[in-house]
Design a protein around this motif. Sequence first.
Motif, mmCIF file in Angstrom:
data_model
loop_
_atom_site.group_PDB
_atom_site.id
_atom_site.type_symbol
_atom_site.label_atom_id
_atom_site.label_comp_id
_atom_site.label_asym_id
_atom_site.label_seq_id
_atom_site.Cartn_x
_atom_site.Cartn_y
_atom_site.Cartn_z
ATOM 1 N N TYR A 206 0.832 -1.202 0.000
ATOM 2 C CA TYR A 206 0.000 0.000 0.000
ATOM 3 C C TYR A 206 0.867 1.252 0.000
ATOM 4 C CZ TYR A 206 -4.374 -2.439 1.220
ATOM 5 O OH TYR A 206 -5.490 -3.229 1.223
ATOM 6 N N ASP A 207 0.547 2.176 -0.862
ATOM 7 C CA ASP A 207 1.023 3.561 -0.775
ATOM 8 C C ASP A 207 -0.226 4.400 -0.987
ATOM 9 O OD1 ASP A 207 2.237 6.002 -0.809
ATOM 10 O OD2 ASP A 207 3.672 5.542 -2.405
ATOM 11 N N THR A 209 -3.861 6.658 0.794
ATOM 12 C CA THR A 209 -4.689 7.286 1.813
ATOM 13 C C THR A 209 -6.039 6.602 1.780
ATOM 14 O OG1 THR A 209 -3.578 9.426 1.570
ATOM 15 C CG2 THR A 209 -5.757 9.430 2.596
ATOM 16 N N LYS A 211 -9.803 6.241 3.167
ATOM 17 C CA LYS A 211 -10.877 6.940 3.862
ATOM 18 C C LYS A 211 -12.146 6.113 3.743
ATOM 19 C CE LYS A 211 -9.116 11.639 3.102
ATOM 20 N NZ LYS A 211 -9.445 12.995 2.580
ATOM 21 N N GLU A 236 -9.892 6.966 8.780
ATOM 22 C CA GLU A 236 -8.888 7.404 7.817
ATOM 23 C C GLU A 236 -7.513 6.891 8.228
ATOM 24 O OE1 GLU A 236 -7.043 11.530 5.878
ATOM 25 O OE2 GLU A 236 -9.011 11.530 6.860
ATOM 26 N N LYS A 237 -6.789 6.338 7.251
ATOM 27 C CA LYS A 237 -5.427 5.866 7.485
ATOM 28 C C LYS A 237 -4.559 6.267 6.300
ATOM 29 C CE LYS A 237 -6.015 1.860 10.551
ATOM 30 N NZ LYS A 237 -5.081 2.368 11.569
ATOM 31 N N VAL A 238 -3.338 6.687 6.600
ATOM 32 C CA VAL A 238 -2.365 7.011 5.560
ATOM 33 C C VAL A 238 -1.228 6.006 5.654
ATOM 34 C CG1 VAL A 238 -0.761 8.723 4.633
ATOM 35 C CG2 VAL A 238 -2.959 9.455 5.607
ATOM 36 N N GLY A 242 0.916 8.009 0.900
ATOM 37 C CA GLY A 242 -0.503 8.289 0.642
ATOM 38 C C GLY A 242 -0.806 8.576 -0.806
ATOM 39 N N ARG A 243 -0.034 7.949 -1.704
ATOM 40 C CA ARG A 243 -0.133 8.247 -3.145
ATOM 41 C C ARG A 243 -1.525 8.002 -3.715
ATOM 42 N NH1 ARG A 243 3.028 3.948 -6.094
ATOM 43 N NH2 ARG A 243 1.104 2.812 -5.595
ATOM 44 N N LEU A 245 -5.578 7.320 -3.568
ATOM 45 C CA LEU A 245 -6.736 7.617 -2.734
ATOM 46 C C LEU A 245 -7.723 6.461 -2.834
ATOM 47 C CD1 LEU A 245 -8.152 9.615 -0.872
ATOM 48 C CD2 LEU A 245 -9.133 10.704 -2.903
#
Length: 258
Positions: A206-207, A209, A211, A236-238, A242-243, A245
């Motif tokens: 994962y890269d 963000t 929500k 919400e988690k980054v 967070g590339r 969405l």
Amino acid sequence: MKKSFYRLAIVAFTSAICAVLLFFIFDYSNITEKHGGFKEIIKENKAVNMLKSLMEFSFEYGDLDEDIFDNYESGEFISEYVEFSKVSLKFDNVRVRVEKSGEYEIILLSDTKADLSESVSVDKGDGKFNIKQKDNYNFGVILRTPNPQSLKIKLNAINGGFDSYYSLDSFEADIVNGEVMISAEESFPINIDSDNGLVKLDILDYDATIKIKNINGSVNIFDESSLNSGKNGTVEKVIGAGRDLILIDNINGIIDIK
């Protein structure tokens, strides 16, 4: 798939009843004054924890792996050997699958022996396909491409399902009474609006963000389970920079992210 829908309906109904009972059982004003908020009470309440466990247990993933495509009576190529990079689908009663292949192909399957060419409308051009259901059959759609990572998919479905074992360019879905199951090596932009459904993401790297807006549903993110948690039901988690969405709007369903 029908078994899954029945389970979800039972879960949603059970959730509503339990929520109402809990609200009237507790003296809301006195307890919130003592403990600082109803959300904290919910977290500690055994009845809610039991409800959450019930929701997680009631939806087992084993039967979702059944290859329902084997049950279709007929199939037809919508497109062969024509490169595409964007596919929009609007269906009732459909299962969509992405497959990696040496050729570009879009295959339509159905549980009827009727002429499938008359069962959907197809608009195409400039590498884009817009496919809409016309007749009330159960459909399957297989998208075959040498480059899944370059494929953008938009799905609007009732009683639908989506499966991909590959990272895509992007995926967008508005789905009712259905399942979205994505297993991939890398994250990518995802936007899902789900009612009474299952969203399962199993992504190695994962890269992103993430929500999630959650109403009356169970959320499991990296083995952290919650029920209507976060501010206004939002989680919400980054991860990494967070590339990508990843947005999920969930009502009366289950979200499982690994």
